[in-house]
Design an enzyme around this catalytic site. Structure first.
Site, PDB file in Angstrom:
ATOM      1  N   CYS A 252      -2.183  -4.164 -10.987  1.00  0.00           N
ATOM      2  CA  CYS A 252      -1.885  -5.590 -11.158  1.00  0.00           C
ATOM      3  C   CYS A 252      -0.428  -5.794 -11.548  1.00  0.00           C
ATOM      4  CB  CYS A 252      -2.808  -6.208 -12.191  1.00  0.00           C
ATOM      5  SG  CYS A 252      -2.710  -5.445 -13.821  1.00  0.00           S
ATOM      6  N   HIS A 915      -3.423  -7.193 -18.584  1.00  0.00           N
ATOM      7  CA  HIS A 915      -3.576  -7.586 -17.183  1.00  0.00           C
ATOM      8  C   HIS A 915      -2.387  -8.459 -16.799  1.00  0.00           C
ATOM      9  CE1 HIS A 915      -5.470  -8.425 -13.401  1.00  0.00           C
ATOM     10  NE2 HIS A 915      -5.524  -9.723 -13.634  1.00  0.00           N
TER      11      HIS A 915
END
Length: 1000
Positions: A252, A915
């Site tokens: 990510c 994230h």
């Protein structure tokens, strides 16, 4: 090439003139790489020589038209015979000489001229009689193969042009070539500017050409990225640039960086227009042979084709890992670090400067800033000239001042992005659990504000204000896995306590002046297993820790087993039920082997329990709650990081003097050899007989006691004390059974064996630890586990934490604040001739078209690592740098200093996990989108400024493109999380298969 054949040549000059001209051209001509020479049949040339030497133009030796018939295998293909020998089968003539003969004599009808190039072979120049014969075909139709000849000096680009002409490829199509050798392996002909010789092409090889698909992929490597049929794939039409990126497993960070760069208009348009093809630098030793630029171009062209829901950047990830080993594998990384590598790699791969010259940097030496800045920028562009420099590079002014001689050094340095610090608060919020002396009071969770650079005493003082208890009665400890990982001294720094640690503060009893000295005793709770631990070499029972440990201040005179039993039972009264008078707790006689249960035990915790403790190291093991709100959790990684408990930083040692038998510090109030001492060994199992009708057992006992000396055993503990001696034990025959037994342990909660010579106990090196051991049945009957786990929240926990908000302008001003260099990075003063801790100040001189601002959220010091979650309030429009730019007077051609936001890279989570996502503004329709790996949703402007913003992309207002399309009709009016606003679904097989790998 075919010569203009003719039956009759033009009137030639005299024979002597012909001879002199040709011989002169042969003598003077030298081989030069790239020049053309011609192959001539030797028989015709020898006849011509005889003809011009006789001097008779009407003689029978007249050669006629030039004829190379004997050199061809057949007159259909005019393919040259193999293994022809120079000066035996043919002659080589320079181009000018051959053209003279062609003008004088002409050539046989239909025969091609045998033009050959001079090639620069290793260590020699040579006329290439036999060129490279290559088979050519298209990837889309490999059955249609044509044969063509190319010189070894020809470029690969000439082959590409020939193929485009032969196969009628539409102009403007992006092509790439593959070389297929005889063993069927294929290799990219990446650099079209190299020669056939340097590309190692040889006769018999096949060159395959492919053209890029409309969706940005290549026919040779088109990823299967959709569940739909091919027809559905081709029929999908989405907004170009609104395309997800599949998470390949913790990628990510890469997806977030790529989405931000993808939505940087000048860079994306450069790649979409294929301008990079002419600027690929394959020879730059600092570059990646053009491979990073090509891999990035492939991703961008797929994302902006409008034909993909989501793209799988697997090839790009592989290339990045190949050239930057820190990004190998599938660990989580920093999106800004990847951006830094990618911008530098793209710059070097696309650098228009092929040979970088050496340029010596000069100091300002009193010259005007304008002059020095212009010189620095010119020097930078002489070595660095690429689309990255055009788009992202600006100029700093760096001023260094020597603290001794006050030498001022001024230089101007280029930058690609600004890494600006965040104002760091001098205070810190900590969450701790306060354990009161009141045995009926539950632990209370408090939230206190302490100085970030403070000491443990400051934490106690802050808690003292909330509890109205003196801070001198508090001890701070880190509880981990049911044991004390560390017990802190008051003067230790708070920086060594991490936010994720479970901190307990214990209230201690008041120590009056007339009272005797008290001992700080650490108490663990252990449960005996049902089965004996035969695997350890003994028949002892294994034990496992449970519950929360306690710290108690005990008078030195009350450390006998009877007194401690009574004290512990009283301390645990909230969740330990005393037996009723009707409950029979009398136990049978025990043999000697059973009596010294723990004396023969090599380890207080069995192998299975130790493994189970390691596996269960988590929130439930260390927090006083049971299913409710929790403190900062302990992860498996933190268990591994903590290692063995730290017993070096504890309360002052009880044994400050000699530890010999005469000066032994013992926790004994009588001559009873069964008392618990701080010697690391218990003298027995402390089985006092509490009367059934009393909640707290009296100190008296009705047992018969006899003392005998044990046989000395071999020490089996991990670190056996020196001078081990047998300890005294007693044999119990008939007694009331205790709720638990008391055992001296080490800081890990495991039993230490061994005694000193002459019956003297071995002293603890520091903190005394004891454990109360429970039989499983007794624990089940009298220990209330649910009650033990309960805690209450103090009112301070209900007060919402104030979210710190700072302005982006504050960060930029902090960036330009004068600072003193650190000891690890001194400056060498040319006047003092030594390294100095000079003062340094950075100022902004000129700004680029696209300004990248990196918010330094991750703070690393010698003792701490933390992420700053402050909200940085950054403007979406009209970010004005006019007050920050050092150069105040701008000429008419200077760009303005106002910027608009176009993209944001976000980071959610902490230091070790998290994230990444991104927000980006689409240049075509002016709509904001939220990119979360393969999922893309609409976004509102009021959602963009959060405490997760990490890297900001700003575009200068004078260069912002006016959107060519209206905003989408389905743009959200309320929340962008509605299902209708999910633009790209996971419709690709790779996205579905990689979902299980995504562990962000």
């Amino acid at each position: 090439m075919t010569a203009n054949s003719r039956c009759s040549a033009a009137e030639p000059p005299g024979l002597e003139t012909q001879r002199r001209e040709i011989e002169s051209l042969l003598r003077e001509c030298e081989l030069r790489a790239g020049d053309s020479w011609y192959v001539m049949e030797r028989r015709w040339y020898e006849q011509w020589k005889e003809f011009v030497e006789t001097g008779d133009q009407n003689s029978s030796s007249f050669p006629g038209q030039m004829d190379n018939t004997e050199l061809f295998e057949d007159l259909d293909s005019y393919h040259l015979k193999e293994r022809l020998v120079e000066n035996e089968d043919f002659m080589l003539l320079p181009a000018e000489a051959w053209h003279r003969l062609l003008d004088w004599y002409g050539m046989v009808e239909g025969q091609p001229a045998l033009e050959r190039k001079v090639v620069d072979l290793p260590s020699t120049l040579k006329v290439e009689v036999y060129p490279v014969e290559i088979f050519l075909c298209l990837h889309s139709n490999m059955e249609n193969v044509i044969t063509a000849q190319f010189s070894r000096a020809d470029s690969i680009h000439s082959i590409q042009r020939a193929m485009c002409d032969a196969f009628t490829v539409p102009p403007g199509s992006e092509c790439r070539l593959w070389m297929k050798s005889s063993d069927s392996s294929c290799e990219r002909l990446r650099n079209v500017h190299v020669s056939v010789l340097d590309a190692c092409l040889s006769s018999g090889m096949t060159v395959i050409m492919e053209t890029r698909n409309a969706d940005g992929t290549w026919p040779s490597s088109r990823p299967q990225i959709m569940r739909n049929s091919v027809e559905d794939q081709d029929s999908y039409r989405g907004q170009p640039g609104v395309c997800g990126l599949t998470n390949l497993g913790n990628t990510c960070f890469m997806n977030s960086a790529l989405q931000c760069l993808s939505n940087t208009p000048p860079l994306t348009e450069y790649f979409l227009l294929s301008s990079y093809l002419e600027e690929l630098n394959f020879t730059n030793p600092l570059g990646m042979k053009g491979e990073i630029a090509e891999a990035y171009a492939d991703v961008i062209k797929q994302m902006w084709s409008g034909r993909h829901y989501s793209v799988v950047p697997r090839v790009f990830k592989t290339k990045v890992g190949h050239f930057a080993s820190q990004f190998l594998g599938y660990q989580q990384h920093d999106s800004q670090e990847l951006l830094s590598f990618l911008l530098d790699g793209l710059h070097e791969d696309l650098n228009r400067v092929k040979n970088k010259e050496y340029i010596e940097l000069r100091d300002a030496e009193g010259r005007p800033d304008q002059e020095v800045a212009e010189e620095a920028w010119r020097n930078h562009r002489r070595r660095n000239d690429s689309v990255i420099v055009d788009t992202f590079h600006g100029l700093f002014k760096s001023t260094l001042v020597c603290p001794e001689c006050h030498k001022v050094s001024v230089t101007f340095d280029p930058f690609c992005y600004l890494s600006v610090p965040l104002p760091v608060s001098k205070e810190r919020v900590m969450e701790v659990f306060f354990v009161s002396l009141d045995p009926y009071a539950k632990p209370a969770q408090h939230r206190v504000v302490v100085p970030k650079a403070g000491k443990v005493s400051d934490l106690c003082s802050a808690l003292s204000e909330m509890t109205n208890l003196p801070s001198t009665q508090m001890v701070v400890a880190d509880v981990f896995n049911h044991r004390f990982y560390k017990i802190y001294n008051a003067d230790e720094c708070l920086s060594c306590i991490l936010d994720r640690d479970d901190i307990f503060v214990y209230e201690l009893s008041v120590l009056e002046e007339q009272q005797e000295e008290q001992v700080l005793l650490a108490l663990y709770l252990r449960e005996r297993s049902h089965y004996r631990d035969y695997g350890s070499g003994s028949s002892s029972y294994g034990t496992s820790l449970f519950g929360h440990p306690l710290l108690l201040s005990v008078p030195r005179s009350c450390c006998s087993r009877e007194e401690l039993y009574k004290l512990f039972l009283q301390r645990l009264t909230r969740y330990v039920r005393p037996p009723d008078p009707s409950e029979e707790l009398e136990e049978e006689e025990e043999d000697e082997e059973e009596e010294e249960l723990y004396k023969t035990q090599t380890n207080g915790i069995s192998d299975e329990d130790e493994q189970e403790d390691a596996e269960k190291a988590g929130p439930s093991q260390t927090q006083p709650c049971c299913g409710g709100s929790s403190t900062n959790s302990q992860s498996d990684e933190s268990a591994a990081a903590k290692g063995p408990p730290d017993i070096n930083h504890t309360q002052p040692s009880l044994d400050d003097g000699d530890t010999g038998p005469e000066n032994q510090t013992e926790l004994v109030c009588s001559a009873d050899a069964n008392a618990v001492t701080p010697s690391g060994d218990s003298s027995g199992t402390a089985d006092a007989e509490p009367p059934a009708e009393q909640p707290h057992p009296p100190c008296e006992t009705t047992e018969e006691e006899e003392k005998e000396e044990d046989k000395q055993e071999e020490a089996c503990s991990p670190s056996p004390p020196a001078n081990e001696q047998p300890a005294k034990r007693k044999a119990c025959h008939k007694r009331r059974k205790s709720l638990f037994t008391i055992q001296a342990v080490n800081s890990n909660g495991t039993t230490e064996r061994g005694t000193g010579e002459g019956g003297s106990a071995v002293s603890f090196s520091s903190q005394p630890y004891v454990a109360i051991d429970w039989d499983p049945e007794m624990k089940k009957r009298f220990y209330n586990e649910n009650e033990a786990e309960k805690y209450v929240k103090h009112a301070s926990m209900e007060v919402p934490q104030q979210q710190t908000t700072v302005q982006l302008q504050e960060c930029i001003e902090l960036f330009t604040t004068m600072e003193t260099l650190e000891e690890e990075n001194p400056w060498y003063c040319p006047v003092c001739k030594k390294h100095q801790l000079a003062t340094k100040k950075l100022d902004l001189w000129s700004l680029p078209e696209v300004l990248i601002i990196h918010l330094k959220r991750f703070s690393y010091t010698k003792f701490t690592r933390e992420k700053l979650d402050s909200i940085v309030d950054f403007p979406l429009r009209d970010l004005d740098f006019s007050g920050c730019l050092l150069r105040k007077s701008l000429s008419n051609g200077e760009p303005p200093s106002r910027y608009d936001l176009i993209a944001v890279s976000n980071h959610y989570g902490g230091l070790r996990d998290g994230h990444y996502t991104s927000y980006a503004w689409n240049k075509d329709n002016g709509q904001w989108y939220y990119f979360d790996d393969s999922k893309v949703t609409y976004a509102r402007e009021d959602q963009i400024v959060t405490n997760a913003a990490y890297v900001l992309f700003y575009h200068r207002q004078d260069r912002i493109r006016t959107p060519s399309l209206p905003p989408p009709a389905t743009s959200p009016a309320s929340s962008s999380t509605q299902p209708a606003n999910d633009i790209t679904s996971c419709k690709d097989d790779d996205a579905a298969s990689s979902a299980s790998m995504e562990t962000d």
